[in-house]
Design a protein around this motif. Structure first.
Motif, short mmCIF file in Angstrom:
data_model
loop_
_atom_site.label_atom_id
_atom_site.label_comp_id
_atom_site.label_asym_id
_atom_site.label_seq_id
_atom_site.Cartn_x
_atom_site.Cartn_y
_atom_site.Cartn_z
N ILE A 1 -30.66 0.36 -17.52
CA ILE A 1 -31.36 -0.95 -17.36
C ILE A 1 -32.04 -1.36 -18.39
O ILE A 1 -31.99 -2.63 -18.61
N LYS A 2 -32.84 -0.53 -19.18
CA LYS A 2 -33.54 -0.84 -20.00
C LYS A 2 -32.70 -1.57 -21.22
O LYS A 2 -33.06 -2.54 -22.10
N GLU A 3 -31.58 -0.68 -21.47
CA GLU A 3 -30.59 -1.29 -22.53
C GLU A 3 -30.13 -2.72 -22.26
O GLU A 3 -30.06 -3.77 -23.08
N TYR A 4 -29.79 -2.99 -20.92
CA TYR A 4 -28.89 -4.28 -20.67
C TYR A 4 -29.99 -5.32 -20.52
O TYR A 4 -29.51 -6.37 -20.82
N ASN A 5 -31.16 -5.02 -20.12
CA ASN A 5 -32.19 -6.04 -20.05
C ASN A 5 -32.79 -6.48 -21.48
O ASN A 5 -33.53 -7.33 -21.55
N ALA A 6 -32.42 -5.73 -22.36
CA ALA A 6 -32.74 -6.09 -23.83
C ALA A 6 -31.99 -7.07 -24.46
O ALA A 6 -32.16 -7.50 -25.53
N LYS A 7 -30.82 -7.23 -23.91
CA LYS A 7 -29.83 -8.16 -24.28
C LYS A 7 -30.33 -9.50 -24.53
O LYS A 7 -31.24 -9.95 -23.62
N PRO A 8 -30.16 -10.33 -25.67
CA PRO A 8 -30.91 -11.40 -25.78
C PRO A 8 -30.84 -12.45 -24.64
O PRO A 8 -31.89 -13.31 -24.34
N GLU A 9 -29.57 -12.63 -23.95
CA GLU A 9 -29.59 -13.79 -22.94
C GLU A 9 -30.30 -13.28 -21.74
O GLU A 9 -30.79 -13.94 -20.82
N VAL A 10 -30.74 -12.17 -21.59
CA VAL A 10 -31.54 -11.68 -20.40
C VAL A 10 -32.86 -11.54 -20.93
O VAL A 10 -33.79 -12.05 -20.06
N ALA A 11 -33.25 -10.81 -21.97
CA ALA A 11 -34.75 -10.86 -22.47
C ALA A 11 -35.26 -12.30 -22.57
O ALA A 11 -36.39 -12.34 -22.40
N GLY B 1 -34.95 -14.79 -20.56
CA GLY B 1 -34.88 -15.25 -19.36
C GLY B 1 -33.87 -16.46 -18.91
O GLY B 1 -33.83 -16.84 -17.92
N ASP B 2 -32.69 -16.33 -19.77
CA ASP B 2 -31.75 -17.47 -19.43
C ASP B 2 -30.75 -16.91 -18.42
O ASP B 2 -30.05 -17.74 -17.72
N GLU B 3 -30.56 -15.50 -18.46
CA GLU B 3 -29.81 -14.90 -17.22
C GLU B 3 -30.71 -13.83 -16.32
O GLU B 3 -31.69 -13.34 -16.93
N PRO B 4 -30.28 -13.55 -15.16
CA PRO B 4 -30.93 -12.75 -14.38
C PRO B 4 -30.80 -11.30 -14.92
O PRO B 4 -30.00 -10.88 -15.49
N GLU B 5 -31.63 -10.43 -14.75
CA GLU B 5 -31.95 -9.24 -15.18
C GLU B 5 -30.98 -8.17 -14.39
O GLU B 5 -30.60 -8.51 -13.36
N TYR B 6 -30.89 -7.13 -14.85
CA TYR B 6 -29.93 -5.85 -14.38
C TYR B 6 -30.94 -5.07 -13.72
O TYR B 6 -32.08 -4.80 -14.11
N CYS B 7 -30.59 -4.62 -12.34
CA CYS B 7 -31.26 -3.86 -11.51
C CYS B 7 -30.55 -2.58 -10.71
O CYS B 7 -29.55 -2.96 -10.68
N ALA B 8 -31.24 -1.65 -10.28
CA ALA B 8 -30.42 -0.90 -9.45
C ALA B 8 -31.67 -0.14 -8.46
O ALA B 8 -32.53 0.10 -8.75
N GLY B 9 -30.81 0.40 -7.38
CA GLY B 9 -31.73 1.15 -6.29
C GLY B 9 -30.92 2.42 -6.09
O GLY B 9 -30.07 2.48 -6.33
N ILE B 10 -31.84 3.36 -5.45
CA ILE B 10 -31.12 4.69 -4.90
C ILE B 10 -31.12 4.71 -3.25
O ILE B 10 -32.08 4.51 -2.71
N VAL B 11 -29.97 4.87 -2.88
CA VAL B 11 -29.75 5.20 -1.71
C VAL B 11 -29.57 6.72 -1.12
O VAL B 11 -28.57 7.13 -1.83
N LEU B 12 -30.17 7.40 -0.33
CA LEU B 12 -29.98 8.89 -0.29
C LEU B 12 -29.23 9.06 1.09
O LEU B 12 -29.67 8.47 2.22
N CYS B 13 -28.07 9.80 0.88
CA CYS B 13 -27.20 10.20 2.01
C CYS B 13 -27.74 11.55 2.52
O CYS B 13 -27.70 12.66 1.89
#
Length: 410
Positions: free
Chosen positions: A130-140, A142-154
């Motif tokens: 997430i840190k790497e991809y949100n450092a991309k210029p188009e994301v950093a 604010g031109d594009e939505p950021e990348y995110c993730a969540g955890i679901v426990l089974c």
């Protein structure tokens, strides 16, 4: 109707993706060689030929794949690597948000690798990507939505002592309990651990799920765990309607407070009822009421088309109920389930569904945006709404760029 480039660039989610079913085959080989784990082959082509196939004869053959992947995911370094690579693979196909699910009880080793350490290792991998991809210029910028993730426990609907070191220990400690009681107790223990970890270090554990064999292992065995999850403000999603019928989906909603349903394939199936004496008319009435409730309450169905075709005997693409779900205006989103075991990803699922069911621009947009709206995103709700608005704006910008007119379709 839609170019491959458009489908790749539009913002997507994957709300139903299993970590142990989505390991790169090259990584599986590396980890197996490092750890001394035996594989049927040590080449990618060999594994595709012998284990991870384009199609399977039955569910049992499908599930055999997980014995190999789980075996190499019992140390923190391996878990971190696989989680990182999965996030990279998701982000590279335009997935802006995904939820990875896994059963940490299958990975933990008592005295060596705790449930908490398993979860933290997975989160470390996710956050690195997430840190790497949100450092991309188009994301950093604010031109594009950021990348995110969540955890679901089974939690597992059922488990045996030989499924993992943790489960072996759990059976020994609770040897005088009935099997059904043991299944439920393990789920309660998982929720308690998840709650403490989330509150202590703010890990994005967003929801509880139950996975595994559905027929014969009802969600009601885990009612106490889901009540606890409910009280701890976890979201709930349940595998239901995959191996059994509408009653299983109803039980997931009533006994487990499910806000989303994994698969839901048999939602419309009048043959899958526990009482054989129930009339066809009463079965159809039951289904109709269930559909209306789910549609009204926006209980989202995590649709996994390829996985369903592979694990439900005799199923063809034309048989898939996604068209009926759309006709009933239900909340649905497309998911991969297992990118490696099913040889797919969300982009492939999208392309296949668009082609097979001739999705209108509005249907495509609804499916895509529903994933964001019905996500269990680990953000304050105000921030989530702001994020979803940004996703919609970006989506509509791409529609204009590719001359897609969603407003003209029904």
């Amino acid at each position: 109707m839609y170019s491959d480039d458009f489908l790749k660039r539009i913002p997507k989610t994957d709300l139903h993706c299993h970590l142990d079913g989505s390991i790169r085959l090259s990584t599986l080989i590396d980890l197996a060689q490092e750890q001394g784990v035996t594989l049927p082959s040590y080449t990618v082509d060999g594994l595709k030929d012998l284990v991870f196939k384009p199609a399977y004869n039955n569910l049992e053959e499908y599930l055999e794949c997980f014995a190999y992947t789980t075996a190499v995911l019992r140390n923190a370094k391996a878990l971190e690597r696989v989680a990182y690579e999965l996030a990279v693979d998701q982000f590279d196909i335009g997935c802006r948000y995904f939820e990875v699910r896994f059963a940490p009880q299958l990975n933990a080793i008592p005295g060596e690798l705790s449930i908490e350490q398993v979860i933290l290792a997975v989160n470390d991998g996710l956050q690195r990507a997430i840190k790497e991809y949100n450092a991309k210029p188009e994301v950093a910028s604010g031109d594009e939505p950021e990348y995110c993730a969540g955890i679901v426990l089974c939690a597992m609907r059922m488990f045996t002592a030989d499924m993992s070191p943790y489960y072996k220990n759990f059976w020994e400690v609770h040897q005088h309990e009935t099997a059904k009681r043991i299944y439920g107790l393990a789920s309660v223990a998982l929720v308690a651990t998840a709650g403490k970890l989330r509150d202590a270090v703010d890990v994005p554990i967003v929801a509880l799920d139950i996975a595994g064999a559905e027929a014969g292992f009802p969600a009601s065995d885990h009612k106490e765990a889901f009540e606890l999850a409910h009280k701890k403000f976890f979201f709930k999603t349940v595998h239901a309607g995959e191996g059994y019928g509408p009653e299983s989906i109803f039980q997931a909603i009533t006994d487990c407070h499910a806000e989303r349903i994994g698969h839901g394939f048999h939602l419309f199936n009048t043959d899958h009822f526990s009482n054989p004496n129930r009339t066809m008319e009463s079965r159809q009435l039951y289904i109709n009421r269930l559909i209306q409730y789910m549609a009204t309450m926006r209980i989202c169905i995590e649709v996994c088309v390829t996985s369903n075709l592979q694990t439900i005997p005799g199923t063809t693409l034309a048989d898939h109920p996604i068209k009926r779900m759309l006709d009933n205006k239900m909340a649905i989103t497309l998911c991969s389930d297992n990118t490696t075991v099913s040889s797919t990803d969300v982009l492939k699922e999208l392309k296949m569904t668009v082609d097979a069911f001739q999705l209108t621009p509005q249907q495509l947009k609804d499916i895509s945006i529903t994933g964001f709206k019905r996500s269990f995103m680990h953000k304050d709700y105000v921030l989530k709404r702001r994020y979803v608005r940004k996703v919609i704006d970006f989506y509509e910008r791409l529609e204009r760029e590719y001359w897609i007119n969603a407003s003209s379709s029904s």
